[in-house]
Design a protein around this motif. Structure first.
Motif, PDB file in Angstrom:
ATOM      1  N   ARG A  73      75.612  81.490  45.000  1.00  0.00           N
ATOM      2  CA  ARG A  73      75.135  81.737  46.269  1.00  0.00           C
ATOM      3  C   ARG A  73      75.729  80.630  46.904  1.00  0.00           C
ATOM      4  O   ARG A  73      75.576  80.682  48.074  1.00  0.00           O
ATOM      5  N   ARG A  74      76.178  79.201  46.255  1.00  0.00           N
ATOM      6  CA  ARG A  74      76.986  78.386  46.701  1.00  0.00           C
ATOM      7  C   ARG A  74      78.110  78.868  47.340  1.00  0.00           C
ATOM      8  O   ARG A  74      78.161  78.637  48.737  1.00  0.00           O
ATOM      9  N   VAL A  75      78.530  79.234  46.220  1.00  0.00           N
ATOM     10  CA  VAL A  75      80.122  79.918  47.143  1.00  0.00           C
ATOM     11  C   VAL A  75      79.812  81.499  48.541  1.00  0.00           C
ATOM     12  O   VAL A  75      80.358  81.541  49.008  1.00  0.00           O
ATOM     13  N   GLN A  76      78.957  82.086  48.110  1.00  0.00           N
ATOM     14  CA  GLN A  76      78.492  83.284  49.441  1.00  0.00           C
ATOM     15  C   GLN A  76      78.210  82.472  50.674  1.00  0.00           C
ATOM     16  O   GLN A  76      78.572  82.763  51.671  1.00  0.00           O
ATOM     17  N   ALA A  77      77.498  80.930  50.708  1.00  0.00           N
ATOM     18  CA  ALA A  77      77.486  79.999  51.792  1.00  0.00           C
ATOM     19  C   ALA A  77      78.347  79.346  52.412  1.00  0.00           C
ATOM     20  O   ALA A  77      79.287  80.151  53.465  1.00  0.00           O
ATOM     21  N   ALA A  78      79.566  79.314  51.475  1.00  0.00           N
ATOM     22  CA  ALA A  78      80.846  79.569  51.363  1.00  0.00           C
ATOM     23  C   ALA A  78      81.439  79.367  52.557  1.00  0.00           C
ATOM     24  O   ALA A  78      82.683  79.708  52.986  1.00  0.00           O
ATOM     25  N   CYS A  79      81.624  81.259  51.635  1.00  0.00           N
ATOM     26  CA  CYS A  79      82.357  82.224  52.452  1.00  0.00           C
ATOM     27  C   CYS A  79      81.406  82.666  53.809  1.00  0.00           C
ATOM     28  O   CYS A  79      82.411  83.738  54.572  1.00  0.00           O
ATOM     29  N   ALA A  80      80.157  82.377  54.529  1.00  0.00           N
ATOM     30  CA  ALA A  80      79.869  82.999  55.671  1.00  0.00           C
ATOM     31  C   ALA A  80      80.952  82.121  56.586  1.00  0.00           C
ATOM     32  O   ALA A  80      81.736  81.720  56.758  1.00  0.00           O
ATOM     33  N   PRO A  81      81.523  83.652  58.465  1.00  0.00           N
ATOM     34  CA  PRO A  81      79.899  84.447  58.075  1.00  0.00           C
ATOM     35  C   PRO A  81      80.696  85.526  57.599  1.00  0.00           C
ATOM     36  O   PRO A  81      79.669  86.931  58.002  1.00  0.00           O
ATOM     37  N   ALA A  82      81.718  85.325  56.382  1.00  0.00           N
ATOM     38  CA  ALA A  82      82.036  87.254  55.780  1.00  0.00           C
ATOM     39  C   ALA A  82      80.931  87.624  54.899  1.00  0.00           C
ATOM     40  O   ALA A  82      80.390  87.419  54.420  1.00  0.00           O
ATOM     41  N   GLU A  83      80.324  88.990  54.949  1.00  0.00           N
ATOM     42  CA  GLU A  83      80.025  89.701  53.540  1.00  0.00           C
ATOM     43  C   GLU A  83      79.782  89.394  52.660  1.00  0.00           C
ATOM     44  O   GLU A  83      81.088  90.004  52.571  1.00  0.00           O
ATOM     45  N   ALA A  84      78.307  89.005  51.797  1.00  0.00           N
ATOM     46  CA  ALA A  84      78.440  88.835  50.517  1.00  0.00           C
ATOM     47  C   ALA A  84      78.189  89.214  49.714  1.00  0.00           C
ATOM     48  O   ALA A  84      76.883  89.011  50.270  1.00  0.00           O
ATOM     49  N   LEU A  85      77.904  90.102  48.303  1.00  0.00           N
ATOM     50  CA  LEU A  85      76.787  90.659  47.734  1.00  0.00           C
ATOM     51  C   LEU A  85      76.655  89.988  46.967  1.00  0.00           C
ATOM     52  O   LEU A  85      77.880  89.573  45.705  1.00  0.00           O
ATOM     53  N   VAL A  86      75.929  89.309  46.323  1.00  0.00           N
ATOM     54  CA  VAL A  86      75.411  88.558  45.063  1.00  0.00           C
ATOM     55  C   VAL A  86      74.854  89.619  44.215  1.00  0.00           C
ATOM     56  O   VAL A  86      74.187  89.505  43.650  1.00  0.00           O
ATOM     57  N   LEU A  87      76.326  88.965  42.475  1.00  0.00           N
ATOM     58  CA  LEU A  87      76.043  90.284  42.191  1.00  0.00           C
ATOM     59  C   LEU A  87      76.316  89.937  40.023  1.00  0.00           C
ATOM     60  O   LEU A  87      77.004  89.555  40.049  1.00  0.00           O
TER      61      LEU A  87
END
Length: 262
Positions: A43-57
């Protein structure tokens, strides 16, 4: 290759090389699938990659029975996978004779069988579209074994054998295979490395601490992937070992015998 809007699935995306690759692909406009065991870090990495669309799986590479459902979830979200990056794994820091067999098996399960099983789960979709690329993050020890890394080197050598064969089998299918061989990269790989009894080492190697920054590795890796290359070594002077082993194997063996520092 233009990575804009490409669907890139990265294992081991919660830290280190995987995190750096995720951010590099995000800057190129890719859509991401981020997998590892630690959902909070993903989730931390997902936030750092914003605004790119990212699915956490979240995904455990030692649990291949879950891969079919994971692939189905990715397909439901994005429709397909353009690039699968098999980056997740565990390193080792223990002498061969001091390493329990169950630790050897654990390393093979996560570092070899996990990437193989996930690639087999993703490949049918790529073949149906006649497009895609499987990327494997191996290591220099996939080219030569070094002290304190016997099982880790075995797993990485096995990756080369499998994915070199797979690349030949996929010729003209539209699906490519790239193997990346990092040298020393400044990540927590040694901190999390398994010792002989299966416990984490808990400290950083001096060589790792002085290694290439993950962002620099990621930048070079994306260039290799974009070029569609079969294999590349990325790192510092340690990458010369591949050439030294080929041209002067006796000298290289003597150098390795002196490499007793973990």
């Amino acid at each position: 290759m233009d990575f804009h809007e490409k669907v890139v699935w990265i294992t081991g995306a919660s830290a280190g090389i995987g995190e750096a690759l995720a951010q590099a692909f995000a800057r190129q406009g890719a859509r991401l699938v981020l997998s590892a065991r630690n959902e909070a870090e993903l989730r931390r990495v997902q936030a750092a990659c914003a605004p790119a669309e990212a699915l956490v799986l979240p995904l455990d590479l030692a649990a291949p029975e879950t891969f079919a459902a994971a692939v189905a979830e990715v397909q439901a979200r994005f429709g397909h996978v353009d690039i699968l990056i098999n980056n997740g794994g565990i390193s080792q820091r223990s002498l061969a004779l001091e390493t329990r067999l169950e630790v050897d098996r654990r390393l093979m399960e996560v570092d070899y069988f996990g990437p193989v099983a996930l690639s087999k789960a993703v490949l049918p979709g790529m073949l149906a579209r006649r497009a895609g690329r499987i990327v494997v993050v191996s290591s220099l020890v996939g080219k030569f074994g070094t002290p304190y890394r016997s099982a880790y080197a075995a797993a990485k050598h096995a990756l080369h054998g499998f994915f070199d064969s797979l690349r030949a089998e996929l010729y003209a299918s539209g699906v490519g295979v790239t193997i990346l061989c990092p040298g020393f990269i400044r990540t927590g790989v040694s901190v999390n490395a398994l010792t002989g009894d299966g416990q984490a080492l808990g400290q950083m190697d001096e060589a790792t601490a002085k290694g290439l920054a993950p962002a620099d590795f990621a930048r070079q890796a994306l260039r290799v992937i974009a070029q569609g290359r079969d294999e590349a070594t990325i790192g510092g002077r340690e990458t010369w070992g591949v050439l030294l082993k080929r041209l002067a194997p006796g000298l290289f063996a003597r150098v390795l015998r002196r490499a007793r520092v973990r």
